[in-house]
Scaffold this motif. Structure first.
Motif, PDB file in Angstrom:
ATOM      1  N   ASN A  32      30.078  28.751  29.281  1.00 48.16           N
ATOM      2  CA  ASN A  32      29.487  30.090  29.110  1.00 48.16           C
ATOM      3  C   ASN A  32      30.496  31.192  29.421  1.00 48.16           C
ATOM      4  O   ASN A  32      30.217  32.122  30.181  1.00 48.16           O
ATOM      5  CB  ASN A  32      28.251  30.252  30.013  1.00 48.16           C
ATOM      6  N   ARG A  33      31.678  31.068  28.802  1.00 43.90           N
ATOM      7  CA  ARG A  33      32.754  32.012  29.120  1.00 43.90           C
ATOM      8  C   ARG A  33      32.373  33.458  28.826  1.00 43.90           C
ATOM      9  O   ARG A  33      32.734  34.363  29.577  1.00 43.90           O
ATOM     10  CB  ARG A  33      34.036  31.651  28.352  1.00 43.90           C
ATOM     11  N   ASP A  34      31.652  33.685  27.735  1.00 45.35           N
ATOM     12  CA  ASP A  34      31.249  35.060  27.412  1.00 45.35           C
ATOM     13  C   ASP A  34      30.436  35.667  28.550  1.00 45.35           C
ATOM     14  O   ASP A  34      30.624  36.836  28.903  1.00 45.35           O
ATOM     15  CB  ASP A  34      30.423  35.095  26.123  1.00 45.35           C
ATOM     16  N   LEU A  35      29.533  34.872  29.096  1.00 46.31           N
ATOM     17  CA  LEU A  35      28.673  35.370  30.171  1.00 46.31           C
ATOM     18  C   LEU A  35      29.487  35.648  31.434  1.00 46.31           C
ATOM     19  O   LEU A  35      29.308  36.679  32.093  1.00 46.31           O
ATOM     20  CB  LEU A  35      27.557  34.360  30.459  1.00 46.31           C
ATOM     21  N   ILE A  36      30.397  34.742  31.769  1.00 49.77           N
ATOM     22  CA  ILE A  36      31.258  34.944  32.943  1.00 49.77           C
ATOM     23  C   ILE A  36      32.130  36.184  32.748  1.00 49.77           C
ATOM     24  O   ILE A  36      32.296  37.006  33.658  1.00 49.77           O
ATOM     25  CB  ILE A  36      32.145  33.700  33.182  1.00 49.77           C
ATOM     26  N   ASN A  37      32.676  36.328  31.528  1.00 50.95           N
ATOM     27  CA  ASN A  37      33.547  37.472  31.247  1.00 50.95           C
ATOM     28  C   ASN A  37      32.805  38.798  31.326  1.00 50.95           C
ATOM     29  O   ASN A  37      33.329  39.781  31.854  1.00 50.95           O
ATOM     30  CB  ASN A  37      34.192  37.312  29.864  1.00 50.95           C
ATOM     31  N   VAL A  38      31.589  38.841  30.816  1.00 49.29           N
ATOM     32  CA  VAL A  38      30.840  40.100  30.856  1.00 49.29           C
ATOM     33  C   VAL A  38      30.382  40.407  32.281  1.00 49.29           C
ATOM     34  O   VAL A  38      30.280  41.575  32.687  1.00 49.29           O
ATOM     35  CB  VAL A  38      29.644  40.078  29.880  1.00 49.29           C
ATOM     36  N   GLN A  39      30.143  39.369  33.088  1.00 49.49           N
ATOM     37  CA  GLN A  39      29.771  39.605  34.484  1.00 49.49           C
ATOM     38  C   GLN A  39      30.958  40.158  35.275  1.00 49.49           C
ATOM     39  O   GLN A  39      30.787  41.052  36.125  1.00 49.49           O
ATOM     40  CB  GLN A  39      29.241  38.306  35.111  1.00 49.49           C
ATOM     41  N   ILE A  67      43.933  45.075  33.684  1.00 52.15           N
ATOM     42  CA  ILE A  67      44.907  44.017  34.023  1.00 52.15           C
ATOM     43  C   ILE A  67      44.191  42.886  34.748  1.00 52.15           C
ATOM     44  O   ILE A  67      44.378  41.698  34.443  1.00 52.15           O
ATOM     45  CB  ILE A  67      46.053  44.583  34.901  1.00 52.15           C
ATOM     46  N   LYS A  68      43.355  43.237  35.711  1.00 55.26           N
ATOM     47  CA  LYS A  68      42.618  42.228  36.471  1.00 55.26           C
ATOM     48  C   LYS A  68      41.625  41.485  35.581  1.00 55.26           C
ATOM     49  O   LYS A  68      41.477  40.258  35.688  1.00 55.26           O
ATOM     50  CB  LYS A  68      41.882  42.899  37.646  1.00 55.26           C
ATOM     51  N   LEU A  69      40.961  42.213  34.694  1.00 56.09           N
ATOM     52  CA  LEU A  69      39.999  41.571  33.786  1.00 56.09           C
ATOM     53  C   LEU A  69      40.697  40.577  32.859  1.00 56.09           C
ATOM     54  O   LEU A  69      40.159  39.491  32.583  1.00 56.09           O
ATOM     55  CB  LEU A  69      39.248  42.629  32.967  1.00 56.09           C
ATOM     56  N   GLU A  70      41.876  40.931  32.388  1.00 58.16           N
ATOM     57  CA  GLU A  70      42.634  40.019  31.529  1.00 58.16           C
ATOM     58  C   GLU A  70      43.020  38.752  32.291  1.00 58.16           C
ATOM     59  O   GLU A  70      42.966  37.638  31.745  1.00 58.16           O
ATOM     60  CB  GLU A  70      43.883  40.721  30.976  1.00 58.16           C
ATOM     61  N   GLU A  71      43.390  38.913  33.544  1.00 58.92           N
ATOM     62  CA  GLU A  71      43.724  37.749  34.379  1.00 58.92           C
ATOM     63  C   GLU A  71      42.511  36.834  34.534  1.00 58.92           C
ATOM     64  O   GLU A  71      42.626  35.600  34.446  1.00 58.92           O
ATOM     65  CB  GLU A  71      44.209  38.215  35.760  1.00 58.92           C
ATOM     66  N   LEU A  72      41.361  37.422  34.759  1.00 60.17           N
ATOM     67  CA  LEU A  72      40.139  36.637  34.939  1.00 60.17           C
ATOM     68  C   LEU A  72      39.720  35.947  33.645  1.00 60.17           C
ATOM     69  O   LEU A  72      39.223  34.819  33.671  1.00 60.17           O
ATOM     70  CB  LEU A  72      39.006  37.544  35.450  1.00 60.17           C
ATOM     71  N   ARG A  73      39.937  36.604  32.523  1.00 63.63           N
ATOM     72  CA  ARG A  73      39.612  35.982  31.227  1.00 63.63           C
ATOM     73  C   ARG A  73      40.520  34.775  30.957  1.00 63.63           C
ATOM     74  O   ARG A  73      40.056  33.735  30.486  1.00 63.63           O
ATOM     75  CB  ARG A  73      39.746  37.020  30.103  1.00 63.63           C
ATOM     76  N   LYS A  74      41.795  34.911  31.290  1.00 60.99           N
ATOM     77  CA  LYS A  74      42.738  33.794  31.110  1.00 60.99           C
ATOM     78  C   LYS A  74      42.390  32.635  32.045  1.00 60.99           C
ATOM     79  O   LYS A  74      42.468  31.466  31.663  1.00 60.99           O
ATOM     80  CB  LYS A  74      44.168  34.267  31.357  1.00 60.99           C
ATOM     81  N   LYS A  75      41.996  32.979  33.255  1.00 55.05           N
ATOM     82  CA  LYS A  75      41.621  31.960  34.240  1.00 55.05           C
ATOM     83  C   LYS A  75      40.396  31.182  33.776  1.00 55.05           C
ATOM     84  O   LYS A  75      40.327  29.948  33.912  1.00 55.05           O
ATOM     85  CB  LYS A  75      41.352  32.628  35.582  1.00 55.05           C
ATOM     86  N   ALA A  76      39.411  31.887  33.218  1.00 55.61           N
ATOM     87  CA  ALA A  76      38.193  31.237  32.712  1.00 55.61           C
ATOM     88  C   ALA A  76      38.522  30.293  31.566  1.00 55.61           C
ATOM     89  O   ALA A  76      37.963  29.190  31.463  1.00 55.61           O
ATOM     90  CB  ALA A  76      37.186  32.296  32.262  1.00 55.61           C
ATOM     91  N   LEU A  77      39.458  30.707  30.718  1.00 54.58           N
ATOM     92  CA  LEU A  77      39.875  29.868  29.587  1.00 54.58           C
ATOM     93  C   LEU A  77      40.630  28.641  30.079  1.00 54.58           C
ATOM     94  O   LEU A  77      40.376  27.508  29.633  1.00 54.58           O
ATOM     95  CB  LEU A  77      40.766  30.699  28.648  1.00 54.58           C
ATOM     96  N   LEU A  78      41.551  28.845  31.021  1.00 56.48           N
ATOM     97  CA  LEU A  78      42.350  27.749  31.564  1.00 56.48           C
ATOM     98  C   LEU A  78      41.482  26.727  32.287  1.00 56.48           C
ATOM     99  O   LEU A  78      41.701  25.512  32.164  1.00 56.48           O
ATOM    100  CB  LEU A  78      43.398  28.320  32.536  1.00 56.48           C
ATOM    101  N   ASN A  79      40.471  27.204  33.000  1.00 57.16           N
ATOM    102  CA  ASN A  79      39.596  26.309  33.773  1.00 57.16           C
ATOM    103  C   ASN A  79      38.442  25.744  32.953  1.00 57.16           C
ATOM    104  O   ASN A  79      37.571  25.052  33.492  1.00 57.16           O
ATOM    105  CB  ASN A  79      39.028  27.051  34.990  1.00 57.16           C
TER     106      ASN A  79
END
Length: 467
Positions: free
Chosen positions: A300-307, A284-296
């Protein structure tokens, strides 16, 4: 039954002359001894997964070791606090000793790895397997005497873990034959497989692993008798191993995403599908962070998401490992525990999934395979040159022949260590070195090389490039 008084023994082969301070235990001293060493610095140019990188992002053995040390310290503090609650440890100082012991052992756990990662070990083993069946070996045996079974197996099953023990106890030369003069407890923790190369425990394993070479037999006997690890692991070794596993299970994938070897969205969705029900809060938290990265519109979203994924998965693994140690504490202290902490934990399935991802995408990557083949050629050719040199030279006063010139290229430090007698005096002449000592002189030299140094020396010796 293993005893923590012995397991945390701060004794050394040579008594330490450094001052005892309230905030600084013997394992803190070990850390301070090795942090400034050339052996540790060399890890910055040794591959974790991707060899010979020109970027500053991909992990080397040094950055990997620092991460493992951090994870190991955290795991040990968790376990140490629990041992205080159980009244196994009488005070905070004992918990700190455990944390310091694990941290320094994690820091040096890859010290003995040859160039080109674990594949470098395989190259050395394969080379000796062929060489021991050659006429050259037969001739060398007639000249210098046969190797014992243990001596022969030391090379056939060459092990970076055993080489790390050798570096810390001899090769990291300071003033005498004791090397960095580490505590017996640190050496015992680092010895993940506390048996010899010809022990039945090694022979019966599909993947051959052992803890020390014939040259460190006396040291092992001292460790075994004083620490108590007679055929069983030091409990802190399980923590070290778990920290290593947690580090590489996530970091290798992160590096591969950075190098665009992995389509992270695809792999993440596979992992989420399999493990979302098991770890709902984390996903749930990871999904929130992925949406936040997309919104902002994060670059390098893939790198931020994997980190972000790495952080949460490491949290899962740390929790599982600490509980695994607690659940299996009695069998660990009895020396009967089998396997490792992660595979005996609730995180076994997710760790297996991460291993499979790395195997499918990372270790089969074209760049990794190509550079490993480069490493095969480099290490094999260097072994050809230097082994032939040391078995064809009787003295090192001259540099006329090709073999004499090659012997002089071997680190003077390593040559000096072979001169040291059992009395600790540099009285052994090169002409009197046994075949085992000559072969070990070469493996000390080559396994200590960085990836870049090995490639450069190989090119220079083959005439591809001028010195």
């Amino acid at each position: 039954m293993l005893n923590w008084e012995n397991l945390l023994l701060g004794e050394r082969q040579r008594k330490s002359e450094s001052k005892n301070l309230p905030h600084r235990n013997e394992f803190d001293k070990d850390y301070e001894r090795i942090i400034y060493s050339s052996s540790l610095r060399r890890l910055q140019d040794k591959a974790q997964v991707f060899p010979l990188q020109n970027n500053d992002f991909t992990r080397t053995r040094l950055t990997h070791s620092l991460e493992v040390a951090s994870l190991g310290r955290s795991l040990a503090w968790n376990i140490g606090e629990w041992l205080i609650q159980k009244e196994v440890f009488k005070d905070f100082a004992k918990a700190k000793e455990l944390a310091s012991l694990v941290e320094v052992s994690c820091l040096v756990h890859d010290l003995g790895n040859p160039p080109f990662g674990h594949y470098g070990e395989d190259i050395i083993r394969t080379w000796f397997e062929s060489w021991f069946n050659s006429e050259i070996y037969k001739s060398a045996s007639e000249k210098f005497g046969e190797l014992t079974e243990q001596q022969k197996y030391d090379f056939l099953y060459f092990e970076g873990n055993a080489q790390a023990i050798r570096i810390l106890s001899k090769l990291q030369f300071l003033n005498d034959e004791y090397g960095a003069n580490f505590t017996l407890a640190s050496l015992g923790t680092l010895m993940k497989y506390p048996w010899a190369s010809n022990d039945e425990k090694n022979k019966s394993r599909k993947k051959k692993k052992f803890g020390y070479f014939y040259s460190e037999q006396e040291l092992f006997e001292e460790i075994k008798n004083k620490i108590g690890i007679d055929g069983c692991r030091h409990p802190a070794t399980y923590i070290l191993e778990a920290a290593d596993d947690i580090a590489y299970l996530t970091a290798d994938i992160e590096d591969a995403v950075k190098k665009k070897v992995i389509n992270w969205d695809k792999v993440y969705k596979e992992i989420k599908y399999e493990f979302e029900e098991m770890y709902p809060n984390e996903f749930i938290k990871l999904e929130e962070l992925r949406k936040k990265a997309l919104l902002n519109e994060v670059p390098n979203r893939d790198l931020i998401n994997v980190q972000n994924f790495k952080v949460y998965i490491q949290g899962i693994l740390i929790f599982a490992v600490v509980n695994s140690f607690k659940d299996n504490y009695d069998s660990i202290m009895e020396g009967t525990f089998e396997g490792d902490l992660i595979s005996n934990s609730t995180a076994r399935t997710i760790s297996e999934k991460l291993e499979n991802v790395a195997f499918e995408y990372v270790f089969s990557d074209k760049e990794v395979l190509t550079l490993e083949l480069v490493g095969d050629r480099v290490i094999s050719d260097l072994l050809d040159l230097f082994i032939n040199a040391v078995i064809n030279v009787d003295g090192i006063t001259k540099t006329k022949t090709k073999h004499e010139k090659l012997v002089h290229l071997i680190s003077e430090n390593f040559r000096h260590i072979q001169r040291v007698s059992k009395k600790g005096e540099p009285t052994v002449e090169f002409k009197d070195l046994t075949l085992y000592n000559r072969l070990q002189l070469v493996t000390d030299f080559i396994s200590g090389m960085t990836d870049g140094y090995a490639v450069n020396l190989h090119q220079e010796l083959l005439g591809v490039k001028l010195p």
